[in-house]
Design a protein around this motif. Structure first.
Motif, PDB file in Angstrom:
ATOM      1  N   SER A 455      33.838  30.927  38.117  1.00 23.87           N
ATOM      2  CA  SER A 455      34.072  31.529  39.427  1.00 23.87           C
ATOM      3  C   SER A 455      34.644  30.540  40.438  1.00 23.87           C
ATOM      4  O   SER A 455      35.066  30.936  41.517  1.00 23.87           O
ATOM      5  CB  SER A 455      32.774  32.134  39.978  1.00 23.87           C
ATOM      6  OG  SER A 455      31.748  31.159  40.031  1.00 23.87           O
ATOM      7  N   PHE A 515      39.557  34.163  41.467  1.00 24.55           N
ATOM      8  CA  PHE A 515      38.931  35.483  41.436  1.00 24.55           C
ATOM      9  C   PHE A 515      39.633  36.487  42.338  1.00 24.55           C
ATOM     10  O   PHE A 515      39.792  37.652  41.979  1.00 24.55           O
ATOM     11  CB  PHE A 515      37.454  35.371  41.851  1.00 24.55           C
ATOM     12  CG  PHE A 515      36.834  36.695  42.186  1.00 24.55           C
ATOM     13  CD1 PHE A 515      36.691  37.680  41.221  1.00 24.55           C
ATOM     14  CD2 PHE A 515      36.412  36.984  43.482  1.00 24.55           C
ATOM     15  CE1 PHE A 515      36.136  38.918  41.523  1.00 24.55           C
ATOM     16  CE2 PHE A 515      35.862  38.209  43.803  1.00 24.55           C
ATOM     17  CZ  PHE A 515      35.719  39.180  42.814  1.00 24.55           C
ATOM     18  N   PRO A 522      38.532  41.403  37.221  1.00 21.62           N
ATOM     19  CA  PRO A 522      39.024  40.531  36.152  1.00 21.62           C
ATOM     20  C   PRO A 522      38.803  41.112  34.765  1.00 21.62           C
ATOM     21  O   PRO A 522      39.493  40.713  33.820  1.00 21.62           O
ATOM     22  CB  PRO A 522      38.203  39.250  36.346  1.00 21.62           C
ATOM     23  CG  PRO A 522      37.755  39.277  37.772  1.00 21.62           C
ATOM     24  CD  PRO A 522      37.542  40.728  38.078  1.00 21.62           C
ATOM     25  N   VAL A 602      37.133  35.558  34.885  1.00 15.68           N
ATOM     26  CA  VAL A 602      36.551  34.975  36.097  1.00 15.68           C
ATOM     27  C   VAL A 602      35.233  35.672  36.409  1.00 15.68           C
ATOM     28  O   VAL A 602      35.182  36.892  36.540  1.00 15.68           O
ATOM     29  CB  VAL A 602      37.491  35.113  37.312  1.00 15.68           C
ATOM     30  CG1 VAL A 602      36.856  34.469  38.532  1.00 15.68           C
ATOM     31  CG2 VAL A 602      38.837  34.468  37.019  1.00 15.68           C
ATOM     32  N   GLY A 603      34.188  34.888  36.562  1.00 18.12           N
ATOM     33  CA  GLY A 603      32.871  35.415  36.904  1.00 18.12           C
ATOM     34  C   GLY A 603      31.822  34.377  36.573  1.00 18.12           C
ATOM     35  O   GLY A 603      32.102  33.183  36.461  1.00 18.12           O
ATOM     36  N   SER A 672      32.239  43.777  39.427  1.00 17.89           N
ATOM     37  CA  SER A 672      32.814  42.866  40.415  1.00 17.89           C
ATOM     38  C   SER A 672      33.485  43.694  41.501  1.00 17.89           C
ATOM     39  O   SER A 672      33.801  44.867  41.289  1.00 17.89           O
ATOM     40  CB  SER A 672      33.839  41.935  39.760  1.00 17.89           C
ATOM     41  OG  SER A 672      34.885  42.695  39.155  1.00 17.89           O
ATOM     42  N   TYR A 674      35.916  43.096  45.570  1.00 13.80           N
ATOM     43  CA  TYR A 674      36.406  42.200  46.620  1.00 13.80           C
ATOM     44  C   TYR A 674      37.072  43.015  47.724  1.00 13.80           C
ATOM     45  O   TYR A 674      37.491  44.156  47.520  1.00 13.80           O
ATOM     46  CB  TYR A 674      37.418  41.200  46.064  1.00 13.80           C
ATOM     47  CG  TYR A 674      38.855  41.670  46.159  1.00 13.80           C
ATOM     48  CD1 TYR A 674      39.764  41.038  47.001  1.00 13.80           C
ATOM     49  CD2 TYR A 674      39.292  42.772  45.424  1.00 13.80           C
ATOM     50  CE1 TYR A 674      41.072  41.485  47.103  1.00 13.80           C
ATOM     51  CE2 TYR A 674      40.603  43.215  45.513  1.00 13.80           C
ATOM     52  CZ  TYR A 674      41.493  42.574  46.355  1.00 13.80           C
ATOM     53  OH  TYR A 674      42.776  43.016  46.461  1.00 13.80           O
ATOM     54  N   GLN A 695      32.247  39.730  45.038  1.00 13.02           N
ATOM     55  CA  GLN A 695      31.335  39.253  44.006  1.00 13.02           C
ATOM     56  C   GLN A 695      32.105  39.075  42.703  1.00 13.02           C
ATOM     57  O   GLN A 695      32.561  40.054  42.099  1.00 13.02           O
ATOM     58  CB  GLN A 695      30.192  40.251  43.786  1.00 13.02           C
ATOM     59  CG  GLN A 695      29.158  40.267  44.908  1.00 13.02           C
ATOM     60  CD  GLN A 695      27.974  41.149  44.559  1.00 13.02           C
ATOM     61  OE1 GLN A 695      28.043  42.368  44.680  1.00 13.02           O
ATOM     62  NE2 GLN A 695      26.894  40.537  44.109  1.00 13.02           N
ATOM     63  N   PRO A 696      32.274  37.831  42.250  1.00 10.68           N
ATOM     64  CA  PRO A 696      32.870  37.624  40.930  1.00 10.68           C
ATOM     65  C   PRO A 696      32.026  38.334  39.864  1.00 10.68           C
ATOM     66  O   PRO A 696      30.836  38.605  40.073  1.00 10.68           O
ATOM     67  CB  PRO A 696      32.826  36.108  40.762  1.00 10.68           C
ATOM     68  CG  PRO A 696      32.791  35.578  42.157  1.00 10.68           C
ATOM     69  CD  PRO A 696      31.993  36.575  42.941  1.00 10.68           C
ATOM     70  N   THR A 697      32.618  38.616  38.735  1.00  8.38           N
ATOM     71  CA  THR A 697      31.963  39.397  37.689  1.00  8.38           C
ATOM     72  C   THR A 697      30.593  38.809  37.347  1.00  8.38           C
ATOM     73  O   THR A 697      30.476  37.624  37.035  1.00  8.38           O
ATOM     74  CB  THR A 697      32.826  39.425  36.428  1.00  8.38           C
ATOM     75  OG1 THR A 697      34.183  39.664  36.796  1.00  8.38           O
ATOM     76  CG2 THR A 697      32.362  40.523  35.494  1.00  8.38           C
ATOM     77  N   VAL A 736      30.884  29.636  47.239  1.00  5.53           N
ATOM     78  CA  VAL A 736      30.438  30.557  46.192  1.00  5.53           C
ATOM     79  C   VAL A 736      28.940  30.343  46.017  1.00  5.53           C
ATOM     80  O   VAL A 736      28.497  29.243  45.656  1.00  5.53           O
ATOM     81  CB  VAL A 736      31.158  30.320  44.852  1.00  5.53           C
ATOM     82  CG1 VAL A 736      30.657  31.312  43.802  1.00  5.53           C
ATOM     83  CG2 VAL A 736      32.664  30.445  45.017  1.00  5.53           C
TER      84      VAL A 736
END
Length: 758
Positions: A455, A515, A522, A602-603, A672, A674, A695-697, A736
């Motif tokens: 991330s 991200f 993603p 990405v996560g 995820s 955004y 929120q990233p995965t 993050v």
């Protein structure tokens, strides 16, 4: 070119020639082409030859006296006789005129005006010297044009480039700042394979007719049960394990050794004791050994070698010891026994000799000098049915998850990196595109490469597999239209988004965290890169795209890759979109073949590997994305948003030391989202300001032993200074929270990004 035409064109030509005369060394192809080239001249003359003079406006079949321009045309014909028409007798007054047609008509008029005007003749004589100088300059310019045309790079290919300088750092804090939920995944895979090998090695001991087989005994003669019990032996050897219901049977044929805890500090107050796992023996006899007590009293460093405590292929810490004791107590409880108790005289009195009496279970008469090895043996003597008890199963999975998780090194130094891309765009028809892109960078050893936390990866972070500063081919694909609505793309090195009709985001104008470049999902927009093909249809704002790309398409061995095999690493995508003048709404679905580890770029660490690499899996992903922007630049920003959901399915069951980590078909879920905003012409025309949050995965559900993630959030803010048309400078800040997904850690940092376009 006749003299009068030269005179009328002189101001235009002088405007072009004068700066060129003073800057002959910096003459470029664009300036020359804006004046004239031989191909344009030939084309103009061809049009002149096709157009014929008329003596009366009535000769045009499509010009009527009621037309508003009738009188103007009539005057041109009667006064100057320089109105030309098309061979079919038409003037085509309502048709848009090309520059070539305009030049042909002007030439006809110039010829007539020269014949009829005495003033022009006097002007020619007056400026005879100047026209001679001008003619010489034009002749020289034409010669230079011919030379440049003969030596230019290509008539069909354009070269475009981008170079990015990246200066930045990330800082970490929190109790778990250096942890990763899949840090020891390699050891887990090794232990899983070792267990499988042990099963094969010892299969003869339970084959009908074998040394340990009993046709009339209790139903416990499975390879898995025997090997599991032997694998979970304590400190006394396999001969000490007996089978409930078969008094004469023992696992004497087991080949594989014992599983014991190493690296514990010896108890200096207990004579003759090698390892007891406790700092001292001041506790009263019979004290219950709970997880909390183990965390306080356990030694974690050997007094002799300094080696860290370990079990099997895993280094363990106090938390692992606590989890192991909890598993031992849960195992004793399901057998009807009491909790593990402390003994101050471990040299002569074992912590426990409690035997399992359940059918299919095992007995272990070994003497254990610490509660950790005892806990291993207590779990190992359970019957298969007892091991499926919910409390025992949860304790076993918690212990294994702790072993897989571990500390990872993190870098907090300032790094200076670069990314360079060179694109060769070739067109053979003016509508098709052959793209070849080269790329080189040196991000592999930086935080921005997504190591250890994906991330935190940067969009520009790139490095070839062969190492830093190695250039590689990043794209090779061909794109061409079919009719007016369809476009086909195919190539051995093509990315998923190269084959989509639209990209459902206006954000970002300049990229920082990777991200925020995936339109919120993603898992759906994986940007998978490899061999593939796709087609899209677009009409009146509506579009439909479908494509497939295989990361391992270059391999001809189906066990490692190929197209449409179990190991292709392929992604199939379908996208539906509508794009209006100032807004877009898009839905997309993607199916990804994981090969060994899956493909969520990405996560959190777990989002890309929910089963800890012990099982391959497939991913079904859905994304809803879109954007809106104001019709005019104002204080109102453009807004882009997206949400994605992913469903994983394990292809096979997996085990570590016989403990089931996940079943075949085990499910996991992640999601995820955004929201990104940016302001064009912020403060100064040409500059852009942007910010995004999301929120990233992260994993929200998991049937496997790794469990779920704690929520993670990402935020970035940046301002892009457009220094020149080709240079921009972007300072940025980001943070993050919980990048590992394991809680109690966060990252933040700053970046100075400089981009050069050429």
């Amino acid at each position: 070119m006749n003299a009068f035409r030269k005179l009328l064109l002189a101001p235009l030509v002088m405007g072009v020639v004068s700066p060129l005369a003073g800057q002959a060394q910096s003459l470029d192809m664009g300036s020359v082409n804006r004046y004239q080239d031989q191909q344009d001249i030939d084309r103009m003359r061809a049009i002149e030859a096709q157009m014929g003079q008329v003596t009366s406006v009535s000769q045009f079949s499509d010009v009527q006296p009621t037309d508003w321009a009738y009188q103007a045309l009539s005057n041109l014909v009667t006064k100057y006789g320089c109105v030309a028409g098309y061979p079919n007798g038409t003037f085509k007054g309502k048709q848009a005129m090309t520059r070539y047609e305009a030049a042909a008509l002007l030439n006809a008029c110039l010829d007539r005006v020269t014949e009829m005007t005495e003033q022009v003749k006097r002007l020619l004589k007056e400026f005879e010297k100047e026209l001679a100088v001008l003619k010489a300059k034009v002749d020289g310019l034409e010669a230079k044009t011919a030379e440049l045309a003969a030596t230019q790079f290509s008539t069909t290919t354009k070269l475009k480039g981008q170079a990015v300088f990246w200066l930045g750092t990330a800082k970490f804090d929190g109790a778990n700042k250096g942890t990763s939920p899949v840090a020891n995944v390699g050891a887990g895979i090794y232990e899983s394979a070792a267990f499988k090998s042990a099963v094969q090695t010892n299969a003869y001991s339970v084959t009908p007719g074998g040394a340990s087989y009993s046709a009339t005994g209790t139903p416990n003669g499975s390879v898995e049960a025997f090997t599991k019990a032997a694998t979970w032996t304590g400190g006394s050897g396999s001969a000490a394990i007996g089978v409930v219901g078969q008094p004469t049977a023992s696992l004497t044929n087991y080949v594989g050794g014992d599983l014991a805890v190493a690296g514990l500090r010896g108890n200096p107050q207990a004579p003759g004791v090698g390892t007891d796992g406790f700092l001292n023996n001041a506790l009263p006899n019979g004290t219950v050994v709970t997880s909390d007590l183990m965390g306080v009293m356990a030694n974690t460093i050997s007094s002799t070698s300094g080696a860290k405590p370990s079990i099997g292929g895993f280094a363990i810490d106090k938390k692992d010891m606590q989890n192991l004791v909890a598993l031992g107590n849960a195992s004793r409880a399901v057998k009807g026994g009491g909790l593990i108790r402390y003994s101050s005289d471990v040299a002569t009195a074992p912590y426990s000799t409690f035997a399992n009496t359940a059918p299919g279970g095992f007995t272990n008469a070994g003497t254990f000098t610490n509660p950790l090895d005892l806990s291993i043996a207590e779990y190992g003597t359970l019957s298969p049915l007892q091991q499926q008890n919910p409390t025992v199963k949860a304790a076993a999975r918690k212990f294994l998850k702790g072993l897989i998780s571990g500390d990872v090194p993190i870098g907090e130094a300032v790094s200076f990196n670069y990314d360079v891309r060179l694109a060769l765009d070739t067109s053979f028809t003016g509508k098709d595109l052959l793209r070849t892109r080269l790329r080189v960078g040196n991000f592999g050893q930086s935080t921005w490469f997504g190591n250890p936390y994906p991330s935190l990866g940067a969009e520009v972070a790139y490095e070839e597999g062969s190492g830093a500063n190695s250039m590689g081919v990043d794209r090779v694909f061909y794109q061409f239209p079919i009719g007016s609505n369809f476009t086909v793309t195919a190539g051995p090195r093509v990315r998923q988004d190269d084959m989509l009709a639209v990209w459902p985001s206006q954000y970002p104008a300049d990229t920082i965290l990777d991200f925020f470049t995936y339109a919120g999902s993603p898992g759906t927009y994986t940007l998978n890169l490899g061999g593939g093909a796709g087609i899209w249809w677009a009409d009146n704002g509506f579009s439909v795209s479908a494509n497939y790309v295989a990361a391992n398409a270059k391999n001809s061995d189906s066990s490692t890759g190929g197209i449409a095999t179990d190991n292709s690493g392929g992604t199939g995508t379908v996208q539906l979109a509508y794009t209006a003048t100032n807004w877009n709404l898009t839905a997309a679905y993607a199916y990804s073949q994981s090969g060994a580890y899956g493909y969520i770029p990405v996560g959190t660490n777990l989002a890309g590997n929910p089963f800890a690499g012990l099982s391959s899996f497939d991913v079904n992903s859905l994304a809803i994305s879109g954007w809106w922007k104001p019709t005019k630049v104002s204080w109102i920003p453009s807004i882009s948003a997206g949400w994605g959901s992913n469903s994983y399915s394990a292809k096979k069951a997996s085990q570590i030391w016989g403990v089931e980590t996940n079943a075949a078909g085990a499910k996991a879920q992640s999601q995820s989202w955004y929201v990104g905003m940016q302001w064009a012409d912020a403060l100064i025309k040409g500059n852009t300001f942007g910010t995004a949050v999301g929120q990233p995965t992260f994993v929200t559900g998991n049937d496997g032993f790794m469990g779920t993630d704690e929520s993670t959030f990402a935020w970035e803010i940046w301002y892009k200074f457009q220094v020149t048309d080709n240079i921009s400078v972007t300072p940025a800040f980001f943070t993050v929270t919980n990048p590992a997904g394991s809680g109690s850690n966060s990252a933040y940092g700053g970046v100075l990004k400089t981009t050069f376009l050429f």
